[in-house]
Write a protein that holds these residues in place. Structure first.
Motif, PDB file in Angstrom:
ATOM      1  N   MET A 199     -36.382  26.481 -26.656  1.00 55.89           N
ATOM      2  CA  MET A 199     -37.838  26.317 -27.065  1.00 55.89           C
ATOM      3  C   MET A 199     -37.976  25.470 -28.276  1.00 55.89           C
ATOM      4  SD  MET A 199     -40.228  29.599 -28.017  1.00 55.89           S
ATOM      5  CE  MET A 199     -41.946  29.440 -28.787  1.00 55.89           C
ATOM      6  N   TYR A 200     -36.841  25.431 -29.253  1.00 58.78           N
ATOM      7  CA  TYR A 200     -37.003  24.396 -30.245  1.00 58.78           C
ATOM      8  C   TYR A 200     -36.028  23.049 -30.243  1.00 58.78           C
ATOM      9  CZ  TYR A 200     -39.015  28.957 -32.107  1.00 58.78           C
ATOM     10  OH  TYR A 200     -39.753  29.961 -32.041  1.00 58.78           O
ATOM     11  N   THR A 201     -35.366  23.111 -29.230  1.00 58.57           N
ATOM     12  CA  THR A 201     -34.653  21.817 -28.911  1.00 58.57           C
ATOM     13  C   THR A 201     -35.559  20.786 -28.828  1.00 58.57           C
ATOM     14  OG1 THR A 201     -32.869  23.483 -27.886  1.00 58.57           O
ATOM     15  CG2 THR A 201     -32.998  21.057 -27.722  1.00 58.57           C
ATOM     16  N   ASN A 202     -35.090  19.773 -29.748  1.00 57.82           N
ATOM     17  CA  ASN A 202     -35.882  18.340 -29.658  1.00 57.82           C
ATOM     18  C   ASN A 202     -37.273  18.678 -30.060  1.00 57.82           C
ATOM     19  OD1 ASN A 202     -33.502  16.782 -29.105  1.00 57.82           O
ATOM     20  ND2 ASN A 202     -33.885  17.382 -26.841  1.00 57.82           N
ATOM     21  N   LYS A 203     -37.846  19.814 -30.759  1.00 56.88           N
ATOM     22  CA  LYS A 203     -39.093  20.077 -31.305  1.00 56.88           C
ATOM     23  C   LYS A 203     -39.247  19.659 -32.710  1.00 56.88           C
ATOM     24  CE  LYS A 203     -40.931  20.974 -27.268  1.00 56.88           C
ATOM     25  NZ  LYS A 203     -39.789  20.660 -26.296  1.00 56.88           N
ATOM     26  N   LYS A 204     -40.540  19.944 -33.073  1.00 56.60           N
ATOM     27  CA  LYS A 204     -40.733  19.632 -34.696  1.00 56.60           C
ATOM     28  C   LYS A 204     -41.251  20.703 -35.151  1.00 56.60           C
ATOM     29  CE  LYS A 204     -41.368  14.474 -34.133  1.00 56.60           C
ATOM     30  NZ  LYS A 204     -42.422  13.442 -34.447  1.00 56.60           N
ATOM     31  N   VAL A 205     -40.773  21.419 -36.128  1.00 59.86           N
ATOM     32  CA  VAL A 205     -41.109  22.633 -36.748  1.00 59.86           C
ATOM     33  C   VAL A 205     -41.519  22.632 -38.280  1.00 59.86           C
ATOM     34  CG1 VAL A 205     -40.405  24.834 -37.130  1.00 59.86           C
ATOM     35  CG2 VAL A 205     -39.488  24.014 -35.177  1.00 59.86           C
ATOM     36  N   LEU A 206     -42.566  23.454 -38.744  1.00 57.94           N
ATOM     37  CA  LEU A 206     -42.936  23.486 -39.989  1.00 57.94           C
ATOM     38  C   LEU A 206     -42.800  24.781 -40.525  1.00 57.94           C
ATOM     39  CD1 LEU A 206     -44.426  22.183 -42.568  1.00 57.94           C
ATOM     40  CD2 LEU A 206     -46.640  22.965 -41.534  1.00 57.94           C
ATOM     41  N   ILE A 207     -42.188  24.878 -41.511  1.00 52.15           N
ATOM     42  CA  ILE A 207     -42.187  26.446 -42.203  1.00 52.15           C
ATOM     43  C   ILE A 207     -42.878  26.301 -43.348  1.00 52.15           C
ATOM     44  CG2 ILE A 207     -40.499  28.315 -43.111  1.00 52.15           C
ATOM     45  CD1 ILE A 207     -38.286  26.991 -41.016  1.00 52.15           C
ATOM     46  N   THR A 208     -44.074  26.920 -43.693  1.00 52.20           N
ATOM     47  CA  THR A 208     -44.677  27.135 -45.027  1.00 52.20           C
ATOM     48  C   THR A 208     -43.816  28.141 -45.845  1.00 52.20           C
ATOM     49  OG1 THR A 208     -46.328  28.906 -44.530  1.00 52.20           O
ATOM     50  CG2 THR A 208     -46.865  26.744 -43.873  1.00 52.20           C
ATOM     51  N   GLY A 209     -43.659  27.841 -46.944  1.00 47.92           N
ATOM     52  CA  GLY A 209     -42.889  28.993 -47.848  1.00 47.92           C
ATOM     53  C   GLY A 209     -41.598  29.064 -47.381  1.00 47.92           C
ATOM     54  N   GLY A 210     -40.999  27.822 -47.109  1.00 44.25           N
ATOM     55  CA  GLY A 210     -39.475  27.588 -46.222  1.00 44.25           C
ATOM     56  C   GLY A 210     -38.626  27.838 -47.555  1.00 44.25           C
ATOM     57  N   THR A 211     -38.763  27.839 -48.638  1.00 45.97           N
ATOM     58  CA  THR A 211     -37.707  27.827 -49.467  1.00 45.97           C
ATOM     59  C   THR A 211     -37.285  29.466 -50.027  1.00 45.97           C
ATOM     60  OG1 THR A 211     -39.166  27.581 -51.612  1.00 45.97           O
ATOM     61  CG2 THR A 211     -37.996  25.515 -50.851  1.00 45.97           C
ATOM     62  N   GLY A 212     -38.139  30.481 -49.463  1.00 39.89           N
ATOM     63  CA  GLY A 212     -37.989  31.872 -49.692  1.00 39.89           C
ATOM     64  C   GLY A 212     -36.800  32.307 -48.846  1.00 39.89           C
ATOM     65  N   THR A 213     -36.338  33.438 -49.181  1.00 38.21           N
ATOM     66  CA  THR A 213     -35.334  34.003 -48.367  1.00 38.21           C
ATOM     67  C   THR A 213     -35.421  34.047 -47.266  1.00 38.21           C
ATOM     68  OG1 THR A 213     -35.054  35.671 -50.244  1.00 38.21           O
ATOM     69  CG2 THR A 213     -33.710  36.143 -48.178  1.00 38.21           C
ATOM     70  N   VAL A 225     -36.869  17.897 -36.064  1.00 36.44           N
ATOM     71  CA  VAL A 225     -36.849  17.965 -37.403  1.00 36.44           C
ATOM     72  C   VAL A 225     -37.728  19.158 -37.714  1.00 36.44           C
ATOM     73  CG1 VAL A 225     -39.578  16.967 -37.172  1.00 36.44           C
ATOM     74  CG2 VAL A 225     -38.009  16.702 -39.410  1.00 36.44           C
ATOM     75  N   VAL A 226     -37.233  19.683 -38.931  1.00 36.18           N
ATOM     76  CA  VAL A 226     -37.821  20.953 -39.534  1.00 36.18           C
ATOM     77  C   VAL A 226     -38.417  20.546 -40.941  1.00 36.18           C
ATOM     78  CG1 VAL A 226     -37.478  23.194 -40.365  1.00 36.18           C
ATOM     79  CG2 VAL A 226     -36.152  22.213 -38.206  1.00 36.18           C
ATOM     80  N   ARG A 227     -39.640  20.661 -41.052  1.00 36.29           N
ATOM     81  CA  ARG A 227     -40.277  20.273 -42.209  1.00 36.29           C
ATOM     82  C   ARG A 227     -40.398  21.637 -43.236  1.00 36.29           C
ATOM     83  NH1 ARG A 227     -45.050  16.589 -39.853  1.00 36.29           N
ATOM     84  NH2 ARG A 227     -43.678  14.975 -38.708  1.00 36.29           N
ATOM     85  N   ILE A 228     -40.009  21.719 -44.398  1.00 37.69           N
ATOM     86  CA  ILE A 228     -40.008  22.790 -45.247  1.00 37.69           C
ATOM     87  C   ILE A 228     -40.942  22.359 -46.285  1.00 37.69           C
ATOM     88  CG2 ILE A 228     -38.855  23.911 -47.116  1.00 37.69           C
ATOM     89  CD1 ILE A 228     -37.539  24.537 -44.541  1.00 37.69           C
ATOM     90  N   TYR A 229     -42.056  23.374 -46.502  1.00 39.90           N
ATOM     91  CA  TYR A 229     -43.390  23.053 -47.072  1.00 39.90           C
ATOM     92  C   TYR A 229     -43.527  24.218 -48.165  1.00 39.90           C
ATOM     93  CZ  TYR A 229     -48.540  22.303 -47.770  1.00 39.90           C
ATOM     94  OH  TYR A 229     -49.559  21.916 -48.368  1.00 39.90           O
ATOM     95  N   SER A 230     -43.298  23.770 -49.501  1.00 37.75           N
ATOM     96  CA  SER A 230     -43.667  24.721 -50.522  1.00 37.75           C
ATOM     97  C   SER A 230     -43.770  23.964 -51.805  1.00 37.75           C
ATOM     98  CB  SER A 230     -42.163  25.604 -50.707  1.00 37.75           C
ATOM     99  OG  SER A 230     -41.236  24.761 -51.341  1.00 37.75           O
ATOM    100  N   VAL A 277     -45.385  26.122 -35.930  1.00 29.50           N
ATOM    101  CA  VAL A 277     -45.577  26.563 -37.359  1.00 29.50           C
ATOM    102  C   VAL A 277     -45.329  27.942 -37.569  1.00 29.50           C
ATOM    103  CG1 VAL A 277     -47.160  26.669 -39.174  1.00 29.50           C
ATOM    104  CG2 VAL A 277     -47.275  24.647 -37.804  1.00 29.50           C
ATOM    105  N   PHE A 278     -44.393  28.040 -38.643  1.00 25.15           N
ATOM    106  CA  PHE A 278     -43.804  29.415 -39.292  1.00 25.15           C
ATOM    107  C   PHE A 278     -44.861  29.594 -40.328  1.00 25.15           C
ATOM    108  CE2 PHE A 278     -40.749  28.742 -35.939  1.00 25.15           C
ATOM    109  CZ  PHE A 278     -40.675  29.727 -35.377  1.00 25.15           C
ATOM    110  N   HIS A 279     -45.926  30.432 -40.602  1.00 25.15           N
ATOM    111  CA  HIS A 279     -46.516  30.501 -41.744  1.00 25.15           C
ATOM    112  C   HIS A 279     -45.822  31.726 -42.712  1.00 25.15           C
ATOM    113  CE1 HIS A 279     -49.365  30.654 -44.905  1.00 25.15           C
ATOM    114  NE2 HIS A 279     -50.424  31.474 -44.145  1.00 25.15           N
ATOM    115  N   LEU A 280     -45.018  31.450 -43.887  1.00 29.09           N
ATOM    116  CA  LEU A 280     -44.367  32.400 -44.543  1.00 29.09           C
ATOM    117  C   LEU A 280     -44.905  32.385 -46.062  1.00 29.09           C
ATOM    118  CD1 LEU A 280     -42.436  32.234 -42.163  1.00 29.09           C
ATOM    119  CD2 LEU A 280     -40.581  32.434 -43.651  1.00 29.09           C
ATOM    120  N   ALA A 281     -45.674  31.166 -46.129  1.00 35.07           N
ATOM    121  CA  ALA A 281     -45.934  31.143 -47.798  1.00 35.07           C
ATOM    122  C   ALA A 281     -46.945  32.314 -48.146  1.00 35.07           C
ATOM    123  CB  ALA A 281     -46.611  29.823 -47.930  1.00 35.07           C
TER     124      ALA A 281
END
Length: 330
Positions: A1-15, A31-36, A78-82
């Protein structure tokens, strides 16, 4: 599902964000973009993951819709964790919690629709059920925004869903690091109430079920992860035993009850009675469908039997100790 895909994680610096990043990287994403907004934590992550060339670190706040839209360009998932997560901080600064948890989530929704993201998974909490504090109320509102986005997106194909779970061991705000610090430094730990119960799981368990929920998501659902109940008294006693053994503490450690903090409840709930009606069940989670959609699920998902709610068993002290050791939490 994520192979060769682009992912964004908001609040990505958390545990949770860091554990999720490790899991996503195992699928070789493009690519994985860490947004915080915490540049120091981003710096620390850059050092830890310096061998990975497919991670990008973006400073930004989910309150800033323009910045979010830029961060979501060409993103698939997008994984919205923030979020603001500390109950007392949200109680003392209620509108700040609204601006981050509610308005920030709406910004994520609008940016995702505009950027034509494939799927957005929002992380919620069991405190959203019959909320008695600002944190739970803002998370409940955010859940509703995510579900409503399914019919507000028009012809766009973005799939929005939420996942709801309880306390994650050693996540930001977890009592486990506090207990450990108090045992080592004060030989006394403070407990709000020894009769308190909480749903709890390890970071790896949470991430595994988050990914499974995102795979199942068709739009508008709230996925409620099945979790065991932990008695706070058991957690305190196991922490004292394991930390004392590891650090060779021979003095006795006192447990002091200090009473509930503003907004706290004695026990949490996974689902309300009303949510149980019409919900579905898998071996790992419950699925609360959106009021605005009529998705069909495969044979692995069955209609939820109401008696299964509220019968969650408390895990033993032995299992709790194994969790703490296996996750290297002490």
């Amino acid at each position: 599902m994520y192979t060769n895909k682009k992912v964004l994680i908001t609040g990505g610096t958390g545990t949770i964000g860091q554990h999720l990043l490790k899991a996503i990287l195992s699928y070789s994403p493009s690519v994985v973009r860490i947004y915080s907004r915490d540049e120091h934590k981003q710096y620390e992550m850059q050092q830890e993951f310096k061998e990975h060339r497919n991670i990008r670190y973006l400073i930004g706040d989910i309150r800033d819709e323009v910045r979010l839209l830029r961060a979501m360009e060409d993103i698939d998932y997008v994984f919205h964790l923030a979020a603001m997560k500390h109950v007392p901080a949200c109680e003392y600064n209620p509108f700040e919690a609204v601006k981050t948890n509610v308005l920030g989530t709406q910004n994520v929704i609008q940016a995702a629709i505009a950027a034509k993201v494939k799927k957005v998974l929002f992380t919620s909490t069991d405190k959203a059920i019959s909320p008695t504090n600002t944190y739970g109320a803002t998370k409940l509102t955010s859940e509703r925004l995510i579900s409503a986005a399914e019919y507000q997106k028009g012809p766009k194909q973005t799939v929005f869903s939420s996942v709801r779970f309880g306390n994650v061991m050693c996540s930001r705000g977890s009592v486990i690091p506090l207990f450990k610090k108090q045992i080592l430094e004060d030989h006394c730990i403070t407990v709000t109430d020894m009769m308190m119960k909480r749903y709890m799981m390890t970071p790896n368990q949470a991430i595994s079920l988050m990914l499974k929920a995102n795979e199942l998501a068709k739009g508008g659902e709230v996925f409620v992860l099945k979790m065991p109940v932990i008695n706070l008294s058991d957690l305190a006693e196991v922490m004292i035993e394991k930390v004392s053994e590891k650090h060779r503490i021979t003095e006795s450690v006192e447990i002091k009850e200090i009473g509930l903090r503003p907004g706290e409840k004695m026990y949490e709930e996974l689902m309300s009675d009303d949510e149980v009606i019409g919900s579905f069940e898998t071996p790992d989670m419950y699925i609360i469908p959106s009021h605005f959609t009529d998705h069909e699920y495969n044979e692995a998902v069955r209609t939820l039997a109401k008696p299964s709610i509220g019968t969650d068993a408390s895990i033993s002290k032995e299992v709790l100790g194994e969790w703490l050791l296996s996750e290297k939490l002490i």
